[in-house]
Design an enzyme around this catalytic site. Structure first.
Site, PDB file in Angstrom:
ATOM      1  N   SER A   1       0.838  -1.215   0.000  1.00  0.00           N
ATOM      2  CA  SER A   1       0.000   0.000   0.000  1.00  0.00           C
ATOM      3  C   SER A   1       0.867   1.257   0.000  1.00  0.00           C
ATOM      4  CB  SER A   1      -0.985  -0.003   1.178  1.00  0.00           C
ATOM      5  OG  SER A   1      -0.311   0.144   2.395  1.00  0.00           O
ATOM      6  N   ASN A   2       2.013   1.232   0.677  1.00  0.00           N
ATOM      7  CA  ASN A   2       2.921   2.394   0.638  1.00  0.00           C
ATOM      8  C   ASN A   2       3.476   2.584  -0.769  1.00  0.00           C
ATOM      9  OD1 ASN A   2       3.519   3.818   3.306  1.00  0.00           O
ATOM     10  ND2 ASN A   2       3.508   1.653   3.914  1.00  0.00           N
TER      11      ASN A   2
ATOM     12  N   LEU B   1      10.905  -7.394   3.841  1.00  0.00           N
ATOM     13  CA  LEU B   1      11.189  -8.082   5.102  1.00  0.00           C
ATOM     14  C   LEU B   1      12.563  -8.743   5.180  1.00  0.00           C
ATOM     15  CD1 LEU B   1       7.667  -9.585   5.838  1.00  0.00           C
ATOM     16  CD2 LEU B   1       8.741  -7.560   6.825  1.00  0.00           C
TER      17      LEU B   1
ATOM     18  N   LEU C   1      16.851  -8.578   5.046  1.00  0.00           N
ATOM     19  CA  LEU C   1      17.918  -7.616   5.333  1.00  0.00           C
ATOM     20  C   LEU C   1      18.533  -7.133   4.017  1.00  0.00           C
ATOM     21  CD1 LEU C   1      19.234  -6.416   7.885  1.00  0.00           C
ATOM     22  CD2 LEU C   1      21.043  -8.132   7.657  1.00  0.00           C
TER      23      LEU C   1
ATOM     24  N   ASN D   1      13.812   3.700   4.805  1.00  0.00           N
ATOM     25  CA  ASN D   1      12.861   2.668   5.216  1.00  0.00           C
ATOM     26  C   ASN D   1      11.754   3.326   6.019  1.00  0.00           C
ATOM     27  OD1 ASN D   1      11.786   0.043   5.717  1.00  0.00           O
ATOM     28  ND2 ASN D   1      12.691   0.075   7.763  1.00  0.00           N
TER      29      ASN D   1
ATOM     30  N   HIS E   1       9.059   2.462   9.159  1.00  0.00           N
ATOM     31  CA  HIS E   1       8.783   1.504  10.231  1.00  0.00           C
ATOM     32  C   HIS E   1       7.536   1.991  10.975  1.00  0.00           C
ATOM     33  CE1 HIS E   1       9.708  -1.542  13.227  1.00  0.00           C
ATOM     34  NE2 HIS E   1       9.385  -0.645  14.133  1.00  0.00           N
TER      35      HIS E   1
ATOM     36  N   ASP F   1      16.445  -1.183  11.537  1.00  0.00           N
ATOM     37  CA  ASP F   1      15.758  -0.056  12.199  1.00  0.00           C
ATOM     38  C   ASP F   1      16.657   0.836  13.036  1.00  0.00           C
ATOM     39  OD1 ASP F   1      13.429  -1.149  11.120  1.00  0.00           O
ATOM     40  OD2 ASP F   1      13.049  -2.337  12.919  1.00  0.00           O
TER      41      ASP F   1
ATOM     42  N   GLU G   1       1.381   6.697   7.521  1.00  0.00           N
ATOM     43  CA  GLU G   1       2.562   6.278   6.738  1.00  0.00           C
ATOM     44  C   GLU G   1       2.449   6.784   5.306  1.00  0.00           C
ATOM     45  OE1 GLU G   1       3.732   2.154   6.803  1.00  0.00           O
ATOM     46  OE2 GLU G   1       3.103   1.908   8.875  1.00  0.00           O
TER      47      GLU G   1
END
Ligand code: GRF
Length: 296
Positions: free
Chosen positions: A95-96, A171, A173, A188, A190, A231, A260
């Site tokens: 969605s982002n 999801l 790294l 990113n 979060h 993060d 977001e």
């Protein structure tokens, strides 16, 4: 102009027809105006802070400086700043990603999504990309068993002349090679106010469940630069969302996700317009569109 003081320091509010601004009184003077930003904000309880854009000014003197009209600035930005190429990483519904894509198409973001990277070829984000004719790269593994190395990924992304990389619910790294190849160029998002409720294991609904269980009264998205740890990169932007007494994790997640979408668009727009500057201690700040000497 109203002056307020609190245990955190002094600030002033400026009401203009469009915005409410916060002008910080510097606690100490220095030759560098960026140093003056090292102070804290507190908010009057009667202000709906989740819907306001904060305008942090470098000095009280600049409060009275003229605000440039947004239309004038937008035209001059488009004339002077090269349109940017973006790579977006997703693993889920996206969605982002969809909201960012819409903002590139309607002109809010001065850039284009040139390529999508996913580890889940059938996820909603990948399907949307294919539908819009955006090339999709599978990373880390391709279904037929062949493996794209980190170096191959860097080269593939470079072949699209990518300026910035935007992670939107990816999801896995990010490989060190990519971080080193794109310094200060990977963002990113979060779904909590980092550094709280972040790091390995904090993803999806787990974040919101942990926020509710902790009793925290506020949550909200954080956009940060990406480094080798989950993060932990420098925080670029945050937005506050209330945690309500009877919230379920799903309800809180929906409230945070709504913010977001708004925040990521604004931040990626700033990135593409080259409105990010780095304070001398390494903290990134966003210059306001209306007045570049105002930071948020
Ligand atoms: C968002 O909550 C984001 O903060 C996190 O992953 C989620 C992605 O959601 N990193 P969507 O796929 O963009 O809907």
């Amino acid at each position: 102009m109203d002056a307020h003081s609190s245990v955190f320091g002094n600030y002033s509010t400026i009401n203009s027809p469009k915005t409410q601004c916060y002008a910080l009184k510097p606690v100490a003077f220095s030759s560098s105006k960026h140093v003056l930003l090292r102070t804290h904000l507190s908010f009057p309880s009667n202000i709906a802070i989740t819907e306001k854009r904060l305008r942090i000014r470098a000095s009280v003197e600049e409060v009275h400086s003229e605000i440039v009209g947004p239309n004038v600035l937008e035209d001059s930005v488009k004339a002077k700043v090269r349109r940017k190429n973006l790579a977006v990483f997703v693993s889920g519904g996206g969605s982002n990603f969809k909201s960012l894509h819409e903002a590139t198409v309607n002109g809010f973001i001065h850039g284009d999504i040139s390529v999508l990277i996913t580890n889940k070829p059938d996820c909603g984000g990948a399907e949307f990309a294919r539908d819009k004719g955006i090339p999709v790269i599978l990373f880390p593994k391709v279904k037929d068993g062949s493996v794209l190395s980190s170096k191959d990924l860097v080269n593939a992304i470079r072949s699209y002349k990518v300026d910035f990389i935007v992670l939107a619910g990816y999801l896995k790294l990010i490989p060190t090679e990519l971080i080193q190849a794109f310094p200060r160029s990977i963002l990113n998002i979060h779904p909590s106010l980092l550094p709280a409720f972040g790091g390995k294991g904090y993803y999806g609904m787990k974040v919101h469940k942990a926020v509710i269980a902790s009793g925290a009264r506020y949550s909200g998205p954080t956009i940060h630069y990406v480094d080798e740890e989950y993060d932990r990169g420098r925080i670029l932007a945050q937005r506050i969302v209330p945690v309500l007494p009877n919230d379920t994790a799903e309800e809180l997640a929906a409230r945070v996700l709504h913010q977001e979408h708004k925040l990521y668009k604004e931040v990626v727009a700033a990135l593409c317009e080259e409105r990010i500057i780095w304070r001398e201690d390494g903290v990134p700040l966003i210059q306001c569109k209306e007045n570049l000497s105002v930071y948020k």
